[in-house]
Design a protein around this motif. Structure first.
Motif, PDB file in Angstrom:
ATOM      1  N   ILE A 120       0.863  -1.187   0.000  1.00 34.30           N
ATOM      2  CA  ILE A 120       0.000   0.000   0.000  1.00 34.30           C
ATOM      3  C   ILE A 120       0.899   1.236   0.000  1.00 34.30           C
ATOM      4  CG2 ILE A 120      -1.854   1.223   1.206  1.00 34.30           C
ATOM      5  CD1 ILE A 120      -2.590  -1.385   2.551  1.00 34.30           C
ATOM      6  N   THR A 121       0.551   2.238  -0.773  1.00 33.80           N
ATOM      7  CA  THR A 121       1.377   3.444  -0.849  1.00 33.80           C
ATOM      8  C   THR A 121       1.303   4.226   0.459  1.00 33.80           C
ATOM      9  OG1 THR A 121      -0.397   4.825  -1.746  1.00 33.80           O
ATOM     10  CG2 THR A 121       1.002   3.648  -3.334  1.00 33.80           C
ATOM     11  N   ALA A 122       2.328   5.037   0.699  1.00 28.68           N
ATOM     12  CA  ALA A 122       2.382   5.847   1.922  1.00 28.68           C
ATOM     13  C   ALA A 122       1.195   6.797   1.991  1.00 28.68           C
ATOM     14  CB  ALA A 122       3.691   6.629   1.962  1.00 28.68           C
ATOM     15  N   GLU A 123       0.804   7.348   0.838  1.00 26.67           N
ATOM     16  CA  GLU A 123      -0.309   8.288   0.838  1.00 26.67           C
ATOM     17  C   GLU A 123      -1.636   7.598   1.168  1.00 26.67           C
ATOM     18  OE1 GLU A 123       1.177   7.805  -3.505  1.00 26.67           O
ATOM     19  OE2 GLU A 123       2.004   7.844  -1.476  1.00 26.67           O
ATOM     20  N   ASP A 124      -1.807   6.359   0.702  1.00 25.53           N
ATOM     21  CA  ASP A 124      -3.038   5.627   1.025  1.00 25.53           C
ATOM     22  C   ASP A 124      -3.042   5.173   2.491  1.00 25.53           C
ATOM     23  OD1 ASP A 124      -4.065   5.972  -1.489  1.00 25.53           O
ATOM     24  OD2 ASP A 124      -3.446   4.007  -2.247  1.00 25.53           O
ATOM     25  N   ILE A 125      -1.872   4.833   3.003  1.00 27.68           N
ATOM     26  CA  ILE A 125      -1.769   4.488   4.429  1.00 27.68           C
ATOM     27  C   ILE A 125      -2.133   5.701   5.277  1.00 27.68           C
ATOM     28  CG2 ILE A 125      -0.127   3.949   6.277  1.00 27.68           C
ATOM     29  CD1 ILE A 125       1.300   2.099   4.268  1.00 27.68           C
ATOM     30  N   THR A 126      -1.631   6.857   4.890  1.00 28.14           N
ATOM     31  CA  THR A 126      -1.935   8.091   5.621  1.00 28.14           C
ATOM     32  C   THR A 126      -3.432   8.381   5.612  1.00 28.14           C
ATOM     33  OG1 THR A 126       0.240   9.019   5.078  1.00 28.14           O
ATOM     34  CG2 THR A 126      -1.482  10.575   5.718  1.00 28.14           C
ATOM     35  N   THR A 127      -4.061   8.212   4.460  1.00 27.46           N
ATOM     36  CA  THR A 127      -5.503   8.444   4.356  1.00 27.46           C
ATOM     37  C   THR A 127      -6.273   7.505   5.273  1.00 27.46           C
ATOM     38  OG1 THR A 127      -5.284   9.200   2.064  1.00 27.46           O
ATOM     39  CG2 THR A 127      -7.461   8.469   2.762  1.00 27.46           C
ATOM     40  N   ALA A 128      -5.866   6.235   5.315  1.00 28.55           N
ATOM     41  CA  ALA A 128      -6.556   5.243   6.149  1.00 28.55           C
ATOM     42  C   ALA A 128      -6.389   5.555   7.634  1.00 28.55           C
ATOM     43  CB  ALA A 128      -6.024   3.851   5.832  1.00 28.55           C
ATOM     44  N   ILE A 129      -5.191   5.917   8.040  1.00 25.80           N
ATOM     45  CA  ILE A 129      -4.928   6.218   9.446  1.00 25.80           C
ATOM     46  C   ILE A 129      -5.702   7.459   9.879  1.00 25.80           C
ATOM     47  CG2 ILE A 129      -3.148   7.010  11.058  1.00 25.80           C
ATOM     48  CD1 ILE A 129      -3.094   4.009  10.533  1.00 25.80           C
ATOM     49  N   CYS A 130      -5.722   8.477   9.042  1.00 28.47           N
ATOM     50  CA  CYS A 130      -6.441   9.710   9.380  1.00 28.47           C
ATOM     51  C   CYS A 130      -7.941   9.451   9.504  1.00 28.47           C
ATOM     52  CB  CYS A 130      -6.173  10.785   8.332  1.00 28.47           C
ATOM     53  SG  CYS A 130      -4.521  11.508   8.450  1.00 28.47           S
ATOM     54  N   LYS A 131      -8.464   8.608   8.628  1.00 33.55           N
ATOM     55  CA  LYS A 131      -9.885   8.275   8.692  1.00 33.55           C
ATOM     56  C   LYS A 131     -10.204   7.579  10.007  1.00 33.55           C
ATOM     57  CE  LYS A 131     -13.592   5.880   6.214  1.00 33.55           C
ATOM     58  NZ  LYS A 131     -13.953   5.066   5.024  1.00 33.55           N
ATOM     59  N   GLU A 132      -9.344   6.653  10.418  1.00 34.97           N
ATOM     60  CA  GLU A 132      -9.573   5.923  11.664  1.00 34.97           C
ATOM     61  C   GLU A 132      -9.502   6.825  12.877  1.00 34.97           C
ATOM     62  OE1 GLU A 132      -7.521   2.391  14.375  1.00 34.97           O
ATOM     63  OE2 GLU A 132      -7.057   2.496  12.237  1.00 34.97           O
ATOM     64  N   LEU A 133      -8.567   7.793  12.850  1.00 33.10           N
ATOM     65  CA  LEU A 133      -8.342   8.634  14.026  1.00 33.10           C
ATOM     66  C   LEU A 133      -9.063   9.977  13.961  1.00 33.10           C
ATOM     67  CD1 LEU A 133      -4.548   7.882  14.632  1.00 33.10           C
ATOM     68  CD2 LEU A 133      -6.556   6.780  15.652  1.00 33.10           C
ATOM     69  N   GLY A 134      -9.893  10.168  12.934  1.00 31.62           N
ATOM     70  CA  GLY A 134     -10.741  11.356  12.874  1.00 31.62           C
ATOM     71  C   GLY A 134     -10.046  12.631  12.439  1.00 31.62           C
ATOM     72  N   VAL A 167       4.404  -0.025  -0.046  1.00 29.55           N
ATOM     73  CA  VAL A 167       5.261  -0.462   1.054  1.00 29.55           C
ATOM     74  C   VAL A 167       4.494  -1.475   1.891  1.00 29.55           C
ATOM     75  CG1 VAL A 167       6.517   1.723   1.099  1.00 29.55           C
ATOM     76  CG2 VAL A 167       4.519   1.431   2.567  1.00 29.55           C
ATOM     77  N   SER A 168       5.245  -2.281   2.647  1.00 30.35           N
ATOM     78  CA  SER A 168       4.647  -3.306   3.501  1.00 30.35           C
ATOM     79  C   SER A 168       5.329  -3.291   4.862  1.00 30.35           C
ATOM     80  CB  SER A 168       4.798  -4.697   2.865  1.00 30.35           C
ATOM     81  OG  SER A 168       4.188  -4.748   1.588  1.00 30.35           O
ATOM     82  N   ALA A 186       5.594   4.742   6.885  1.00 33.14           N
ATOM     83  CA  ALA A 186       5.247   4.581   5.475  1.00 33.14           C
ATOM     84  C   ALA A 186       6.090   5.484   4.590  1.00 33.14           C
ATOM     85  CB  ALA A 186       3.760   4.872   5.282  1.00 33.14           C
ATOM     86  N   TYR A 187       6.223   6.736   4.996  1.00 30.18           N
ATOM     87  CA  TYR A 187       7.000   7.670   4.168  1.00 30.18           C
ATOM     88  C   TYR A 187       8.505   7.424   4.286  1.00 30.18           C
ATOM     89  CZ  TYR A 187       3.175  10.453   2.336  1.00 30.18           C
ATOM     90  OH  TYR A 187       2.064  10.873   1.634  1.00 30.18           O
ATOM     91  N   THR A 188       8.954   6.879   5.405  1.00 30.17           N
ATOM     92  CA  THR A 188      10.367   6.512   5.522  1.00 30.17           C
ATOM     93  C   THR A 188      10.703   5.386   4.548  1.00 30.17           C
ATOM     94  OG1 THR A 188      10.491   7.187   7.844  1.00 30.17           O
ATOM     95  CG2 THR A 188      12.163   5.636   7.070  1.00 30.17           C
ATOM     96  N   GLU A 189       9.814   4.391   4.460  1.00 32.26           N
ATOM     97  CA  GLU A 189      10.025   3.294   3.515  1.00 32.26           C
ATOM     98  C   GLU A 189      10.014   3.807   2.085  1.00 32.26           C
ATOM     99  OE1 GLU A 189      10.619  -0.188   4.181  1.00 32.26           O
ATOM    100  OE2 GLU A 189      11.161   0.922   5.988  1.00 32.26           O
ATOM    101  N   ALA A 190       9.083   4.709   1.781  1.00 36.41           N
ATOM    102  CA  ALA A 190       9.022   5.277   0.429  1.00 36.41           C
ATOM    103  C   ALA A 190      10.263   6.114   0.131  1.00 36.41           C
ATOM    104  CB  ALA A 190       7.766   6.128   0.281  1.00 36.41           C
ATOM    105  N   SER A 191      10.765   6.810   1.151  1.00 37.54           N
ATOM    106  CA  SER A 191      11.935   7.674   0.976  1.00 37.54           C
ATOM    107  C   SER A 191      13.168   6.891   0.541  1.00 37.54           C
ATOM    108  CB  SER A 191      12.221   8.416   2.289  1.00 37.54           C
ATOM    109  OG  SER A 191      13.398   9.174   2.200  1.00 37.54           O
ATOM    110  N   LYS A 192      13.256   5.625   0.981  1.00 39.98           N
ATOM    111  CA  LYS A 192      14.405   4.793   0.611  1.00 39.98           C
ATOM    112  C   LYS A 192      14.487   4.603  -0.896  1.00 39.98           C
ATOM    113  CE  LYS A 192      14.294   2.159   4.960  1.00 39.98           C
ATOM    114  NZ  LYS A 192      14.041   0.827   5.577  1.00 39.98           N
ATOM    115  N   LYS A 193      13.340   4.670  -1.564  1.00 36.66           N
ATOM    116  CA  LYS A 193      13.313   4.461  -3.013  1.00 36.66           C
ATOM    117  C   LYS A 193      13.245   5.771  -3.798  1.00 36.66           C
ATOM    118  CE  LYS A 193      11.216  -0.121  -2.620  1.00 36.66           C
ATOM    119  NZ  LYS A 193      10.084  -1.014  -2.980  1.00 36.66           N
ATOM    120  N   THR A 194      12.543   6.761  -3.258  1.00 37.48           N
ATOM    121  CA  THR A 194      12.408   8.021  -3.993  1.00 37.48           C
ATOM    122  C   THR A 194      13.574   8.973  -3.747  1.00 37.48           C
ATOM    123  OG1 THR A 194      11.197   9.146  -2.213  1.00 37.48           O
ATOM    124  CG2 THR A 194       9.894   7.847  -3.794  1.00 37.48           C
ATOM    125  N   GLY A 195      14.247   8.824  -2.595  1.00 39.49           N
ATOM    126  CA  GLY A 195      15.322   9.744  -2.245  1.00 39.49           C
ATOM    127  C   GLY A 195      14.826  11.069  -1.697  1.00 39.49           C
TER     128      GLY A 195
END
Length: 321
Positions: free
Chosen positions: A104-118, A131-132, A147-156
């Protein structure tokens, strides 16, 4: 800065405001003192309670802060009430959950977490990197940064969360504030800079597990400039030698701080241009403290000499044997 509470401008009662943030603090903080004296009939009675929302606006009526009150301190002797509020990143940094993410992408993970926590979602930097990882009893902030740390490893790229009104944005960390210059000839009142090499390590001797030397990792530029200071790394078969050795190299410690005429745009997580006889160039804002008192807006900022990201290591699922 103008302070609003329950739709009313209460600025005439406010004596001092401090609006601050830092790369490490996560949530931006608003502290203000206002007059409260039930012995004086000319002073309006203003009651602000924990959990209520307060707003900060600039002189052009643009919202610069929205947050909830988390601390109320009353001092009858000084006829003073001190209010401490944090924006909604405070909620993300305190509320925990447990989740497993697979491709799941970092941006989609962020959206899911924000939805859960209001928390409302604003503009999120698109990584497009799936990322996984497993998050066991981690805060919403930790999970988003994993999530964004894992993505950062690939995007720089480096990423940082900020609240824009009541919405969460993820920005590219270190984005330059356009059309702003911290200039010693105009808007700067103080500047200090420090460089220390007391903790420098510029050469690493690498040995095998028996202590036999197998090679060196060195930074010739630092050695030529400052002289050689060596440490030793003993190879561990369970660790990446190159990464471990690279992490042991340590250059000069640099820091700096500026006191300037206040500008609402200057906040931690961004970068600014500096023109100063002591130092000049692009620097990153590590922390900022804006103070509003007696009609004046001043700010003190701490500088970083490289673009740092708050990294969160994502635990991986153990492989079954």
């Amino acid at each position: 800065m103008k302070i609003f509470h329950k739709g009313k401008d209460i600025s005439t009662l406010v004596k001092k405001i401090t609006w601050s943030g830092s790369r490490m603090q996560v949530a931006r903080k608003l502290v203000f003192d206002y007059v409260q004296d039930d012995r004086d009939p000319n002073v309006p009675v203003l009651v602000i309670n924990n959990g209520e929302t307060v707003f900060g606006y600039d002189e052009e009526n643009n919202i610069v802060f929205r947050g909830n009150v988390f601390d109320v301190e009353k001092n009858r002797q000084n006829s003073n009430v001190r209010i401490t509020a944090f924006d909604n990143l405070f909620i993300l940094s305190k509320s925990k959950t447990t989740k497993k993410f697979v491709n799941i992408t970092a941006e989609d993970i962020t959206t899911a977490i924000c939805k859960e926590l209001g928390i409302k979602v604003g503009n999120l930097v698109k990584t497009g990197i799936p990322v996984s990882f497993i998050a066991d009893r981690k805060t919403g902030y930790q999970i988003i940064m994993m999530a964004y740390t894992e993505a950062s490893k690939k995007t720089g790229e480096k990423y940082h969360p900020i609240m824009n009104n009541d919405q969460l944005d993820i920005i590219l960390k270190g984005t330059l504030i356009e059309n702003y210059v911290a200039d010693s000839r105009s808007n700067m009142t103080e500047s200090t800079y420090n460089e220390s090499i007391e903790n420098m390590i510029n050469q690493i001797m690498i040995t095998d597990q028996q202590g036999n030397m197998t090679g060196y990792k060195r930074n010739d530029e630092w050695i030529n400039k400052y002289s050689m200071i060596q440490d030793v790394y003993k190879t561990d078969p369970n660790k990446d030698t190159n990464k471990e050795v690279e992490a042991m190299l340590k250059g000069p410690d640099r820091s700096g701080s500026l006191t300037l005429i206040g500008d609402y745009r200057v906040k931690s997580s961004y970068s600014i241009e500096i023109r100063d006889s002591l130092n000049a160039g692009k620097f990153w804002v590590k922390s900022d403290v804006h103070t509003f008192q007696n009609g004046n807006h001043m700010m003190k900022i701490e500088l970083e000499f490289e673009n740092m990201m708050n990294e969160e290591k994502a635990p991986q699922e153990k492989t079954k044997k």
